[in-house]
Design an enzyme around this catalytic site. Sequence first.
Site, mmCIF file in Angstrom:
data_model
loop_
_atom_site.group_PDB
_atom_site.id
_atom_site.type_symbol
_atom_site.label_atom_id
_atom_site.label_comp_id
_atom_site.label_asym_id
_atom_site.label_seq_id
_atom_site.Cartn_x
_atom_site.Cartn_y
_atom_site.Cartn_z
ATOM 1 N N HIS A 78 -42.032 -0.251 -3.334
ATOM 2 C CA HIS A 78 -43.079 -0.703 -4.256
ATOM 3 C C HIS A 78 -42.552 -1.779 -5.199
ATOM 4 O O HIS A 78 -43.240 -2.767 -5.478
ATOM 5 C CB HIS A 78 -43.644 0.470 -5.046
ATOM 6 C CG HIS A 78 -44.323 1.497 -4.206
ATOM 7 N ND1 HIS A 78 -44.771 2.692 -4.711
ATOM 8 C CD2 HIS A 78 -44.621 1.521 -2.881
ATOM 9 C CE1 HIS A 78 -45.326 3.404 -3.744
ATOM 10 N NE2 HIS A 78 -45.229 2.716 -2.617
ATOM 11 N N HIS A 237 -52.678 -0.081 0.734
ATOM 12 C CA HIS A 237 -51.356 0.402 0.353
ATOM 13 C C HIS A 237 -50.358 0.218 1.500
ATOM 14 O O HIS A 237 -49.164 -0.048 1.262
ATOM 15 C CB HIS A 237 -51.376 1.865 -0.070
ATOM 16 C CG HIS A 237 -50.038 2.305 -0.595
ATOM 17 N ND1 HIS A 237 -49.597 1.988 -1.860
ATOM 18 C CD2 HIS A 237 -49.012 2.972 0.004
ATOM 19 C CE1 HIS A 237 -48.374 2.456 -2.021
ATOM 20 N NE2 HIS A 237 -47.987 3.051 -0.903
ATOM 21 N N ASP A 241 -46.809 -1.668 1.104
ATOM 22 C CA ASP A 241 -45.525 -1.167 1.603
ATOM 23 C C ASP A 241 -44.861 -2.168 2.542
ATOM 24 O O ASP A 241 -43.644 -2.401 2.464
ATOM 25 C CB ASP A 241 -45.728 0.149 2.359
ATOM 26 C CG ASP A 241 -45.815 1.359 1.453
ATOM 27 O OD1 ASP A 241 -45.488 1.256 0.253
ATOM 28 O OD2 ASP A 241 -46.225 2.431 1.949
ATOM 29 N N HIS A 264 -42.637 2.647 7.419
ATOM 30 C CA HIS A 264 -41.362 2.104 6.963
ATOM 31 C C HIS A 264 -40.356 1.944 8.101
ATOM 32 O O HIS A 264 -39.646 0.938 8.169
ATOM 33 C CB HIS A 264 -40.777 3.014 5.881
ATOM 34 C CG HIS A 264 -41.661 3.177 4.693
ATOM 35 N ND1 HIS A 264 -42.020 2.119 3.882
ATOM 36 C CD2 HIS A 264 -42.277 4.278 4.185
ATOM 37 C CE1 HIS A 264 -42.803 2.565 2.918
ATOM 38 N NE2 HIS A 264 -42.986 3.858 3.081
#
Length: 305
Positions: A78, A237, A241, A264
């Site tokens: 973030h 979001h 990311d 991720h």
Amino acid sequence: MIRQRTLKSVVTTTGVGLHSGIKVTLALRPAAVDTGIVFRRVDLNPPVDLPASPYSVVDTRLCSGLQNGAAKIGTVEHLMSALAGLGVDNAYVDVEGPEIPILDGSSAPFVFLIQSAGIEAQPAPKRFLRVKKTVEVRDGDKWVRLAPHDGFRLAFSIQFNHPAIDRTGTEVTVDFAEQSYARDVARARTFGFMHEVEYMRDNGLARGGSLDNAIVMDEYRVLNADGLRYADEFVKHKVLDAIGDLYLAGHPLLAAYSAHKSGHAMNNQILRALLEDAAAWELVTFEQDSTVPATLAKAVALQFA
């Protein structure tokens, strides 16, 4: 010339780590030209530096975590996203703890901190990592791709089969030649499900999670009293990311990123696949305004406004 940028002053904040539940103090400091983003565990003796790098990523369970020797810093994405979105090339991130504080679960508090510190241009050209050919990583029905583009554009789609998510936008394209990071992306919060909380806590995750720093859902609905900040906050979001994960490359990308159900781990895999193919990328600078592609010029104008 498009110049490198750093902070004008030191700024600090304190918060709780999303996964560790530990109170953490963080300071953002200016850094010299070509330093990059360097995380520093100042609570260790001696302090340990963890430069932002895709090859330092060791933990992708619900976050991006970095490691250097025995020193770790979790949940960097973030803050990295906010630094990328505001065009900060060089900064030190001093952390008194094992994790970046989650704050409200979005990048908006970090945007506020960076803007409070101020941003200043430095006497050196910004170096962009330009994608020259398409690279792709697949895992079953999940995929992520980087393709050539004279700017930075991200397209993302998600699929959760959950009524609260399905009622929102599940696909989004963000083109920074047309949209502002601070306005259009930064306020999107992380999200999770009540039924996953016990499992995550049993595995040492989400110990600091609450309705104050995440969108939380039961089987049918969003539990946060204030609802959603964007009509497509969930997929926004994921874009937030991805911006942070990709900035671990060490330079802003000139690329079109697209993904379906990525996270991720796959964002890290695509960066490694890109960097390990020498024909797929190059570092470029724009020292004359006449050489700046129109798409990038628009993005820079929006970013630095």
